[in-house]
Design an enzyme around this catalytic site. Structure first.
Site, PDB file in Angstrom:
ATOM      1  N   GLY A 125      35.149  -5.961  72.786  1.00 35.81           N
ATOM      2  CA  GLY A 125      34.800  -5.171  73.964  1.00 35.81           C
ATOM      3  C   GLY A 125      35.949  -4.286  74.374  1.00 35.81           C
ATOM      4  O   GLY A 125      36.855  -4.028  73.579  1.00 35.81           O
ATOM      5  N   ASN A 126      35.904  -3.800  75.601  1.00 40.61           N
ATOM      6  CA  ASN A 126      37.026  -3.001  76.107  1.00 40.61           C
ATOM      7  C   ASN A 126      37.133  -3.199  77.618  1.00 40.61           C
ATOM      8  O   ASN A 126      36.343  -3.923  78.216  1.00 40.61           O
ATOM      9  CB  ASN A 126      36.858  -1.529  75.720  1.00 40.61           C
ATOM     10  CG  ASN A 126      35.560  -0.959  76.237  1.00 40.61           C
ATOM     11  OD1 ASN A 126      35.365  -0.847  77.449  1.00 40.61           O
ATOM     12  ND2 ASN A 126      34.654  -0.611  75.326  1.00 40.61           N
ATOM     13  N   PHE A 127      38.106  -2.540  78.221  1.00 39.53           N
ATOM     14  CA  PHE A 127      38.442  -2.799  79.631  1.00 39.53           C
ATOM     15  C   PHE A 127      37.589  -2.029  80.634  1.00 39.53           C
ATOM     16  O   PHE A 127      37.853  -2.081  81.828  1.00 39.53           O
ATOM     17  CB  PHE A 127      39.924  -2.493  79.882  1.00 39.53           C
ATOM     18  CG  PHE A 127      40.852  -3.405  79.139  1.00 39.53           C
ATOM     19  CD1 PHE A 127      40.835  -4.768  79.390  1.00 39.53           C
ATOM     20  CD2 PHE A 127      41.735  -2.914  78.190  1.00 39.53           C
ATOM     21  CE1 PHE A 127      41.685  -5.631  78.718  1.00 39.53           C
ATOM     22  CE2 PHE A 127      42.586  -3.761  77.507  1.00 39.53           C
ATOM     23  CZ  PHE A 127      42.565  -5.122  77.769  1.00 39.53           C
TER      24      PHE A 127
END
Ligand code: C5P
Length: 398
Positions: free
Chosen positions: A208-210
């Site tokens: 995923g990412n932030f």
């Protein structure tokens, strides 16, 4: 542009109330229909007789007319207005508006108003600079209200500083600009992607990412306030829309997000791709949890995800508007322009990870808008709710 517009002019108890008379005159001169609603302390500074003579309408202050028992409907006033302007707005009224303290006609009308609201604060410099006022104004901004910043200069107290209500001529200009820019998306369908995507490795792990979705949801709220019919296709986030009526379709992966967008795009007038879509996904997500005990560290084989913005760009019909984001760390403008062209976008919103307080998870952002026709506009660091307004206003211009 003000001709025929219904303006609800709220006046509160500050010295600057004398300027409201000029404001009222200028609005009427421009052809606006003005209804004044005044707070009880506002009447200490300016008489209803002056205001009703100039507006041609009885001034509203109380919930009832005492001798006839006639009820003044704040709901009707809220619906009647094309814009509400509170000038001057004292620290007290600003606080009541921010927190919904509906103990007078002005604040109840504000809470019922469906139209855009413009607030022109006027107060002494220390009251203006107090963290309480700053917070309350931030809250009002986050509700999508327009704050007409006070100027610095000599104040009624003879102190010099920020707190002078903006001049009536300028307030009229701001209203005129608002109406002439046609910031209305009534009848338009807007599709927005927001948040990250999660690409499953196994049932408990993902890539995923932030991204938190804050920017995308702020854009959805801004579009809804402009009257659009808004659908957000959202990756996993904890934010929710503030505006009622914004539809949210929740997805997990880029593939799912792409599928939903392909279904919605043909019916959409505007699509804004603010999601941080994962570029790659595990080629072979496992059905059961990968065990740590399994000797060697596993190797992840990745496959490319669909580029949703580019896919929609390839299918774009004349008249549809497609907006993308570019979050860059270097060669920002050049990379953003390349993306604009390669994905067939009409506008790209550039933000740099090099700017402090801009990008993932923050409540503020600093953007540059670049259009396909080559126009570039830079904006200062602002709360995401205001950035969203800037983006949607630029979309309206497109
Ligand atoms: O190419 P890059 O990922 O930097 O482009 C960013 C823009 O493209 C954003 O608007 C993002 O939402 C969109 N995008 C997309 N699908 C992808 C990757 C990016 O829609 N797979």
């Amino acid at each position: 542009m003000l001709s025929g517009k219904h303006i609800l002019l709220g006046i509160t108890g500050g010295i600057a109330a004398y300027k409201s008379v000029t404001l009222l005159r200028l609005l009427v001169k421009r052809g606006a229909e003005v209804q004044v609603v005044i707070t009880p302390s506002g009447k200490e500074f300016i008489t209803p007789v002056t205001l009703s003579a100039l507006s041609g309408k009885p001034v509203i202050c109380d919930f009832f007319t005492a001798n006839t028992g006639e009820w003044h409907s704040h709901v009707d006033l809220g619906l009647w207005a094309d814009a509400m302007v509170i000038a001057p707005a004292t620290a007290c009224t600003i606080a009541k508006m921010a927190h919904g303290v509906a103990d007078n006609m002005l604040v109840t009308s504000y809470l019922s108003a469906k139209a855009p609201v413009f607030i022109a604060p006027a107060m002494d410099l220390d009251m203006m600079a107090h963290p309480s006022t700053t917070r309350n104004l931030e809250l009002l901004r986050s509700y999508g209200n327009h704050i007409i910043e006070p100027a610095a200069g000599e104040l009624a107290s003879h102190l010099v500083g920020k707190g002078r209500m903006e001049e009536p001529e300028r307030i009229v200009e701001i209203l005129d600009d608002f109406f002439s820019a046609g910031h209305s998306l009534k009848g338009k369908k807007v599709l927005i992607t927001a948040g990250p995507t999660y690409e499953r490795i196994d049932p408990v792990r993902f890539i995923g990412n932030f991204s938190t979705g804050k920017m995308g949801y702020a854009i959805a709220d801004a579009a809804a306030r402009m009257g659009a019919d808004v659908t957000v296709v959202s990756g996993p986030v904890s934010v929710t829309p503030k505006e009622t009526g914004v539809k949210v379709i929740r997805v997990e992966s880029a593939k799912e997000m792409c599928g939903e967008c392909l279904t919605l795009f043909p019916e959409s007038d505007i699509a804004i791709m603010s999601a941080a879509v994962a570029d790659y996904a595990p080629a072979d997500p496992r059905q059961s949890k990968i065990k740590r005990e399994s000797q060697e560290p596993p190797v992840l084989h990745l496959v490319k995800n669909p580029d949703i913005a580019a896919t929609l760009g390839a299918r774009k019909r004349p008249g549809q508007i497609l907006v993308g984001f570019a979050l860059e760390t270097d060669n920002e403008a050049e990379n953003a322009r390349k993306k604009l062209l390669s994905k067939n976008l009409d506008m790209i919103v550039l933000n740099s990870l090099r700017d402090a307080d801009a990008g993932f998870g923050t409540d503020t952002n600093k953007i540059t808008l670049i259009t396909a026709s080559g126009q570039t506009a830079g904006f200062p660091l602002k709360p995401k709710s205001e950035v969203a307004e800037d983006i949607m206003k630029a979309v309206c211009r497109l």
